[in-house]
Design an enzyme around this catalytic site. Structure first.
Site, PDB file in Angstrom:
ATOM      1  N   HIS A  83      38.631  59.127 -30.528  1.00 20.31           N
ATOM      2  CA  HIS A  83      38.324  58.934 -29.106  1.00 20.31           C
ATOM      3  C   HIS A  83      38.098  60.249 -28.356  1.00 20.31           C
ATOM      4  O   HIS A  83      38.141  60.269 -27.135  1.00 20.31           O
ATOM      5  CB  HIS A  83      39.468  58.163 -28.434  1.00 20.31           C
ATOM      6  CG  HIS A  83      39.696  56.792 -28.992  1.00 20.31           C
ATOM      7  ND1 HIS A  83      38.712  55.834 -29.056  1.00 20.31           N
ATOM      8  CD2 HIS A  83      40.799  56.204 -29.519  1.00 20.31           C
ATOM      9  CE1 HIS A  83      39.203  54.710 -29.595  1.00 20.31           C
ATOM     10  NE2 HIS A  83      40.466  54.925 -29.892  1.00 20.31           N
ATOM     11  N   ASP A  93      36.735  52.308 -32.329  1.00 20.44           N
ATOM     12  CA  ASP A  93      37.644  51.673 -33.295  1.00 20.44           C
ATOM     13  C   ASP A  93      36.902  50.751 -34.257  1.00 20.44           C
ATOM     14  O   ASP A  93      37.158  50.748 -35.453  1.00 20.44           O
ATOM     15  CB  ASP A  93      38.712  50.865 -32.554  1.00 20.44           C
ATOM     16  CG  ASP A  93      39.631  51.756 -31.733  1.00 20.44           C
ATOM     17  OD1 ASP A  93      39.905  52.878 -32.185  1.00 20.44           O
ATOM     18  OD2 ASP A  93      40.062  51.322 -30.661  1.00 20.44           O
ATOM     19  N   HIS A 148      44.924  58.538 -34.356  1.00 18.54           N
ATOM     20  CA  HIS A 148      43.456  58.497 -34.364  1.00 18.54           C
ATOM     21  C   HIS A 148      42.862  58.908 -33.014  1.00 18.54           C
ATOM     22  O   HIS A 148      41.687  59.253 -32.935  1.00 18.54           O
ATOM     23  CB  HIS A 148      42.953  57.091 -34.729  1.00 18.54           C
ATOM     24  CG  HIS A 148      43.029  56.106 -33.590  1.00 18.54           C
ATOM     25  ND1 HIS A 148      44.220  55.617 -33.092  1.00 18.54           N
ATOM     26  CD2 HIS A 148      42.056  55.530 -32.834  1.00 18.54           C
ATOM     27  CE1 HIS A 148      43.972  54.785 -32.084  1.00 18.54           C
ATOM     28  NE2 HIS A 148      42.669  54.713 -31.911  1.00 18.54           N
ATOM     29  N   ASP A 207      49.222  53.588 -34.371  1.00 16.29           N
ATOM     30  CA  ASP A 207      48.330  54.699 -34.700  1.00 16.29           C
ATOM     31  C   ASP A 207      47.874  55.473 -33.469  1.00 16.29           C
ATOM     32  O   ASP A 207      46.755  55.320 -32.994  1.00 16.29           O
ATOM     33  CB  ASP A 207      47.117  54.177 -35.490  1.00 16.29           C
ATOM     34  CG  ASP A 207      46.355  55.304 -36.164  1.00 16.29           C
ATOM     35  OD1 ASP A 207      46.382  56.441 -35.651  1.00 16.29           O
ATOM     36  OD2 ASP A 207      45.738  55.064 -37.211  1.00 16.29           O
ATOM     37  N   HIS A 230      32.272   9.735 -34.600  1.00 17.87           N
ATOM     38  CA  HIS A 230      32.326   8.266 -34.580  1.00 17.87           C
ATOM     39  C   HIS A 230      33.143   7.709 -33.429  1.00 17.87           C
ATOM     40  O   HIS A 230      33.376   6.513 -33.356  1.00 17.87           O
ATOM     41  CB  HIS A 230      32.920   7.728 -35.891  1.00 17.87           C
ATOM     42  CG  HIS A 230      32.278   8.255 -37.132  1.00 17.87           C
ATOM     43  ND1 HIS A 230      32.770   9.344 -37.813  1.00 17.87           N
ATOM     44  CD2 HIS A 230      31.182   7.851 -37.808  1.00 17.87           C
ATOM     45  CE1 HIS A 230      32.011   9.593 -38.861  1.00 17.87           C
ATOM     46  NE2 HIS A 230      31.035   8.703 -38.892  1.00 17.87           N
TER      47      HIS A 230
HETATM   48 FE1  FES Z   1      34.595  10.198 -37.462  1.00 14.90          FE
HETATM   49 FE2  FES Z   1      35.933  11.885 -35.933  1.00 14.90          FE
HETATM   50  S1  FES Z   1      35.573   9.806 -35.578  1.00 14.90           S
HETATM   51  S2  FES Z   1      34.907  12.336 -37.748  1.00 14.90           S
END
Ligand code: FES
Length: 443
Positions: A213, A356, A208, A205, A103
């Site tokens: 390896h 690993d 191992h 470790d 928004h």
């Molecule tokens: Fe609405 Fe960020 S401005 S979620």
């Protein structure tokens, strides 16, 4: 709670497997371990200019770290106060502000809410923007270029949290004038496995290596060096509860990552005396092959020039984030050689990395740990119990290279955090070494 009691009160020689897959334990550790500990965020060289930012996580919480105009570094929760959209969707970059794409609320890089679209019409000018800034990470501090953040305002300072681990971190960070920087991008990849398995391995470790390896050892080194590796000697060091570092004595006398790189060997030779002047002979000449973990989930391999964070993603999944760290004043040729070595050995396609990941996957969910019989049998972490000792010159508890003292220490620390109601119940490491101030180093 019986699991925590057992780990807190004993030497931690047997582990309950639930800590590697149980969703309830995972939920508690996000709250009690990650929201209270100092977590590695990024390197200062990633935030060279005002407005430079890096997106990361503390535990499962998304945070964005930013260089401010006054040169300070701050971190905020990367979650819009309106509906929780991520306000910074880039991995890194430079920004004058973070504007939410949902928004359009806009925040300054220090997190203050500075503008709200159609403020007068939508909110009748009644919204108090001063109370709706992004939540701040209350503590952000650096140690010689490494930036850490902590959500808990009651936590001790970063250097107090690290204790004598700083003595060993200096081998990586304080070798030469000018300090370090990270180069290239950050490698990130997903793995099946609980984050603690990776942290404990980097903590202590060495055992191992000769099994997991062995193929890469035989293919990368001449036969006599591979043989020497099997009978390798070294130290496991526990500088403070939770933190661990291991040192292998090089069978060939050469740095491990240097392998085929004349440029790295030359650089090490050229800077040896400077490093000895700064750190002393023992740390420079005896301790280049090191692996380490800073509690809870920040690891590094000194000689392979790799920094690593094991990001928890679920009880049985993690993301590995990997940086290549180099001496800032090294010639470009040397930096390129380090980058190549880091990628060749320890990256998603690295020859050592692959071995690993398979182990950790099986030791968590993929190994059938949740089976009704399997989950009841305890895991054995008793190697070297009773053989830890002090060292004439090095701080911390020391064992020879095949020992699980560092893993036991990590799990005791984990249990301490899990059982504690607040930092009042958590011990602060006793420091026996001084921090050498290089406050002008990263400038
Ligand atoms: Fe609405 Fe960020 S401005 S979620």
């Amino acid at each position: 709670s019986s699991l925590l009691k057992e780990l807190s009160e004993s030497e931690g020689g047997l582990l309950d497997r639930r800590m590697f897959f149980d969703p309830e334990i995972y939920k508690v550790e996000l709250e009690r371990v990650f929201a209270r500990s100092w977590s590695f965020l990024c390197h200062e060289s990633q935030l060279a200019k005002a407005g430079d930012f890096f997106s990361t996580y503390i535990g499962a919480d998304p945070v964005v770290v930013t260089r401010q105009r006054d040169g300070s570094i701050s971190a905020v929760l990367n979650s819009c106060r309106h509906r929780g959209m991520k306000v910074c969707r880039a991995d890194w970059g430079n920004a004058k502000a973070f504007t939410c794409t949902y928004h359009g609320w806009s925040y300054s890089t220090d997190g203050s809410l500075v503008s709200v679209p159609r403020e007068e019409y939508a909110y009748y000018n009644e919204i108090d923007k001063s109370k709706l800034g992004l939540l701040r990470v209350p503590q952000v501090q650096s140690y010689k270029g490494l930036v850490f953040g902590c959500f808990d305002p009651e936590a001790p300072s970063l250097v107090d949290f690290l204790g004598d681990m700083t003595y060993y971190l200096d081998i990586l960070l304080d070798r030469v004038d000018g300090g370090t920087e990270v180069i290239s991008g950050v490698h990130k990849w997903k793995m099946r496995g609980n984050w603690k398995l990776a942290a404990e391995q980097f903590s202590g470790d060495n055992y191992h290596t000769i099994s997991s390896h062995i193929s890469v050892l035989l293919s990368e080194f001449p036969p006599e060096a591979a043989d020497a590796f099997v009978n390798i000697d070294g130290l496991e060091i526990n500088p403070a509860e939770g933190h661990g570092i291991g040192v292998m004595y090089s069978p060939t006398g050469a740095p491990f990552s240097a392998g085929s790189s004349e440029a790295i060997l030359r650089w090490r030779d050229e800077t040896r005396q400077e490093s000895i002047n700064r750190l002393g002979k023992e740390r420079v000449e005896g301790m280049s092959w090191t692996h380490a973990n800073v509690f809870p989930n920040f690891s590094y391999l000194h000689d392979s020039s790799v920094l690593r964070v094991w990001m928890p993603k679920s009880p049985t999944e993690m993301e590995a984030w990997s940086w290549c760290i180099v001496d800032k004043k090294a010639p470009q040729e040397v930096k390129n050689a380090w980058r190549t070595q880091a990628i060749r050995h320890f990256s998603p396609g690295g020859t050592w990395e692959q071995d690993d990941g398979e182990n950790w996957s099986y030791c968590s969910g993929a190994g059938g740990q949740e089976g009704v019989v399997t989950r009841l049998s305890k895991l054995h972490v008793e190697m070297g119990v009773g053989h830890e000792r002090s060292h004439p010159t090095l701080p911390g508890k020391v064992s020879h290279t095949y020992s699980e003292q560092n893993q036991r220490s990590l799990y005791r620390r984990w249990a301490e955090f899990m059982a504690a109601e607040s930092w009042k119940d958590i011990s602060v490491p006793v420091r026996t070494t001084e921090v050498i101030d290089r406050s002008d180093m990263a400038k």
